[in-house]
Scaffold this motif. Sequence first.
Motif, PDB file in Angstrom:
ATOM      1  N   TYR A  36     -18.922   1.253 -53.132  1.00 63.56           N
ATOM      2  CA  TYR A  36     -20.290   0.776 -53.299  1.00 63.56           C
ATOM      3  C   TYR A  36     -20.612   0.524 -54.759  1.00 63.56           C
ATOM      4  O   TYR A  36     -19.993   1.073 -55.659  1.00 63.56           O
ATOM      5  CB  TYR A  36     -21.291   1.774 -52.706  1.00 63.56           C
ATOM      6  CG  TYR A  36     -21.283   3.133 -53.370  1.00 63.56           C
ATOM      7  CD1 TYR A  36     -22.166   3.430 -54.402  1.00 63.56           C
ATOM      8  CD2 TYR A  36     -20.394   4.120 -52.966  1.00 63.56           C
ATOM      9  CE1 TYR A  36     -22.158   4.668 -55.010  1.00 63.56           C
ATOM     10  CE2 TYR A  36     -20.386   5.353 -53.559  1.00 63.56           C
ATOM     11  CZ  TYR A  36     -21.262   5.630 -54.586  1.00 63.56           C
ATOM     12  OH  TYR A  36     -21.243   6.858 -55.189  1.00 63.56           O
ATOM     13  N   GLN A  37     -21.603  -0.352 -54.944  1.00 68.98           N
ATOM     14  CA  GLN A  37     -22.102  -0.682 -56.274  1.00 68.98           C
ATOM     15  C   GLN A  37     -23.578  -1.015 -56.148  1.00 68.98           C
ATOM     16  O   GLN A  37     -23.956  -1.845 -55.303  1.00 68.98           O
ATOM     17  CB  GLN A  37     -21.352  -1.887 -56.836  1.00 68.98           C
ATOM     18  CG  GLN A  37     -21.864  -2.342 -58.182  1.00 68.98           C
ATOM     19  CD  GLN A  37     -21.121  -3.574 -58.687  1.00 68.98           C
ATOM     20  OE1 GLN A  37     -20.432  -4.249 -57.930  1.00 68.98           O
ATOM     21  NE2 GLN A  37     -21.276  -3.862 -59.956  1.00 68.98           N
ATOM     22  N   PRO A  38     -24.445  -0.380 -56.950  1.00 66.76           N
ATOM     23  CA  PRO A  38     -25.873  -0.713 -56.892  1.00 66.76           C
ATOM     24  C   PRO A  38     -26.102  -2.169 -57.288  1.00 66.76           C
ATOM     25  O   PRO A  38     -25.395  -2.718 -58.130  1.00 66.76           O
ATOM     26  CB  PRO A  38     -26.514   0.227 -57.916  1.00 66.76           C
ATOM     27  CG  PRO A  38     -25.500   1.278 -58.179  1.00 66.76           C
ATOM     28  CD  PRO A  38     -24.156   0.688 -57.885  1.00 66.76           C
ATOM     29  N   VAL A  84     -27.607  -1.927 -52.316  1.00 70.62           N
ATOM     30  CA  VAL A  84     -26.235  -1.746 -52.794  1.00 70.62           C
ATOM     31  C   VAL A  84     -25.329  -2.787 -52.150  1.00 70.62           C
ATOM     32  O   VAL A  84     -25.637  -3.319 -51.088  1.00 70.62           O
ATOM     33  CB  VAL A  84     -25.679  -0.338 -52.469  1.00 70.62           C
ATOM     34  CG1 VAL A  84     -26.355   0.739 -53.269  1.00 70.62           C
ATOM     35  CG2 VAL A  84     -25.768  -0.042 -50.992  1.00 70.62           C
ATOM     36  N   ASP A  85     -24.219  -3.051 -52.817  1.00 74.28           N
ATOM     37  CA  ASP A  85     -23.147  -3.838 -52.223  1.00 74.28           C
ATOM     38  C   ASP A  85     -22.127  -2.842 -51.686  1.00 74.28           C
ATOM     39  O   ASP A  85     -21.683  -1.944 -52.412  1.00 74.28           O
ATOM     40  CB  ASP A  85     -22.484  -4.741 -53.259  1.00 74.28           C
ATOM     41  CG  ASP A  85     -23.324  -5.945 -53.605  1.00 74.28           C
ATOM     42  OD1 ASP A  85     -24.232  -6.280 -52.832  1.00 74.28           O
ATOM     43  OD2 ASP A  85     -23.063  -6.567 -54.662  1.00 74.28           O
ATOM     44  N   LEU A  86     -21.764  -2.981 -50.422  1.00 72.77           N
ATOM     45  CA  LEU A  86     -20.828  -2.071 -49.770  1.00 72.77           C
ATOM     46  C   LEU A  86     -19.573  -2.828 -49.366  1.00 72.77           C
ATOM     47  O   LEU A  86     -19.659  -3.947 -48.858  1.00 72.77           O
ATOM     48  CB  LEU A  86     -21.447  -1.482 -48.504  1.00 72.77           C
ATOM     49  CG  LEU A  86     -22.783  -0.776 -48.628  1.00 72.77           C
ATOM     50  CD1 LEU A  86     -23.334  -0.461 -47.243  1.00 72.77           C
ATOM     51  CD2 LEU A  86     -22.633   0.482 -49.434  1.00 72.77           C
ATOM     52  N   VAL A  87     -18.418  -2.209 -49.587  1.00 71.69           N
ATOM     53  CA  VAL A  87     -17.166  -2.722 -49.041  1.00 71.69           C
ATOM     54  C   VAL A  87     -16.550  -1.583 -48.246  1.00 71.69           C
ATOM     55  O   VAL A  87     -16.307  -0.504 -48.777  1.00 71.69           O
ATOM     56  CB  VAL A  87     -16.187  -3.198 -50.139  1.00 71.69           C
ATOM     57  CG1 VAL A  87     -14.854  -3.604 -49.522  1.00 71.69           C
ATOM     58  CG2 VAL A  87     -16.770  -4.356 -50.909  1.00 71.69           C
ATOM     59  N   VAL A  88     -16.334  -1.831 -46.972  1.00 65.37           N
ATOM     60  CA  VAL A  88     -15.748  -0.829 -46.089  1.00 65.37           C
ATOM     61  C   VAL A  88     -14.317  -1.246 -45.805  1.00 65.37           C
ATOM     62  O   VAL A  88     -14.054  -2.393 -45.469  1.00 65.37           O
ATOM     63  CB  VAL A  88     -16.535  -0.726 -44.764  1.00 65.37           C
ATOM     64  CG1 VAL A  88     -15.881   0.258 -43.820  1.00 65.37           C
ATOM     65  CG2 VAL A  88     -17.966  -0.339 -45.039  1.00 65.37           C
ATOM     66  N   ARG A  89     -13.403  -0.289 -45.973  1.00 67.34           N
ATOM     67  CA  ARG A  89     -12.014  -0.579 -45.630  1.00 67.34           C
ATOM     68  C   ARG A  89     -11.437   0.573 -44.838  1.00 67.34           C
ATOM     69  O   ARG A  89     -11.895   1.709 -44.942  1.00 67.34           O
ATOM     70  CB  ARG A  89     -11.181  -0.892 -46.858  1.00 67.34           C
ATOM     71  CG  ARG A  89     -10.964   0.252 -47.787  1.00 67.34           C
ATOM     72  CD  ARG A  89     -10.155  -0.202 -49.002  1.00 67.34           C
ATOM     73  NE  ARG A  89      -9.884   0.914 -49.870  1.00 67.34           N
ATOM     74  CZ  ARG A  89      -8.764   1.626 -49.822  1.00 67.34           C
ATOM     75  NH1 ARG A  89      -7.819   1.317 -48.991  1.00 67.34           N
ATOM     76  NH2 ARG A  89      -8.596   2.649 -50.635  1.00 67.34           N
ATOM     77  N   LEU A  90     -10.444   0.257 -44.045  1.00 67.87           N
ATOM     78  CA  LEU A  90      -9.773   1.256 -43.233  1.00 67.87           C
ATOM     79  C   LEU A  90      -8.874   2.075 -44.147  1.00 67.87           C
ATOM     80  O   LEU A  90      -8.034   1.531 -44.852  1.00 67.87           O
ATOM     81  CB  LEU A  90      -8.962   0.563 -42.138  1.00 67.87           C
ATOM     82  CG  LEU A  90      -8.623   1.338 -40.893  1.00 67.87           C
ATOM     83  CD1 LEU A  90      -9.885   1.862 -40.213  1.00 67.87           C
ATOM     84  CD2 LEU A  90      -7.849   0.478 -39.927  1.00 67.87           C
ATOM     85  N   ALA A  91      -9.038   3.402 -44.158  1.00 65.87           N
ATOM     86  CA  ALA A  91      -8.259   4.256 -45.040  1.00 65.87           C
ATOM     87  C   ALA A  91      -7.072   4.875 -44.316  1.00 65.87           C
ATOM     88  O   ALA A  91      -6.012   5.066 -44.907  1.00 65.87           O
ATOM     89  CB  ALA A  91      -9.145   5.357 -45.618  1.00 65.87           C
ATOM     90  N   ASN A  92      -7.242   5.229 -43.046  1.00 64.53           N
ATOM     91  CA  ASN A  92      -6.181   5.852 -42.258  1.00 64.53           C
ATOM     92  C   ASN A  92      -5.998   5.091 -40.960  1.00 64.53           C
ATOM     93  O   ASN A  92      -6.944   4.530 -40.423  1.00 64.53           O
ATOM     94  CB  ASN A  92      -6.540   7.303 -41.922  1.00 64.53           C
ATOM     95  CG  ASN A  92      -6.633   8.166 -43.155  1.00 64.53           C
ATOM     96  OD1 ASN A  92      -5.862   8.008 -44.081  1.00 64.53           O
ATOM     97  ND2 ASN A  92      -7.593   9.064 -43.168  1.00 64.53           N
TER      98      ASN A  92
END
Length: 123
Positions: A36-38, A84-92
Amino acid sequence: MEQTFARRYRLTKTDEFSSVFGFRKAIRGKLLMLHYQPRPESNTEARLGLVVGKKLLKRAVDRNLVKRIVREQFRLRRAALPPVDLVVRLANKPAPLDRKQVADDFVALLDKLQRPRNKRDGQ
């Protein structure tokens, strides 16, 4: 209230993704990782970007399912999120792909994001 996932709520350009990853703030869940980034003061809405790689989920059907679940949870909670700007990624790699587990993990990450953080260094 508008309930769509309009283009203004999405990260679309490579530069937007790069700036969020470059900000180096992230929260890790069981399956997902939330970078995330504000956003600047002039912007008042949260935006979402998704990264689900072939390395963790081979089948396109499974990758698209994860993206659909995360988008829907974001859409439902967008109004309560800070700008905020959100980037969601698969971690597992999820052993069996469980829709509820993916949704619950993303909701937990959003809750962590909204909670005020305590200083660990005792100030």
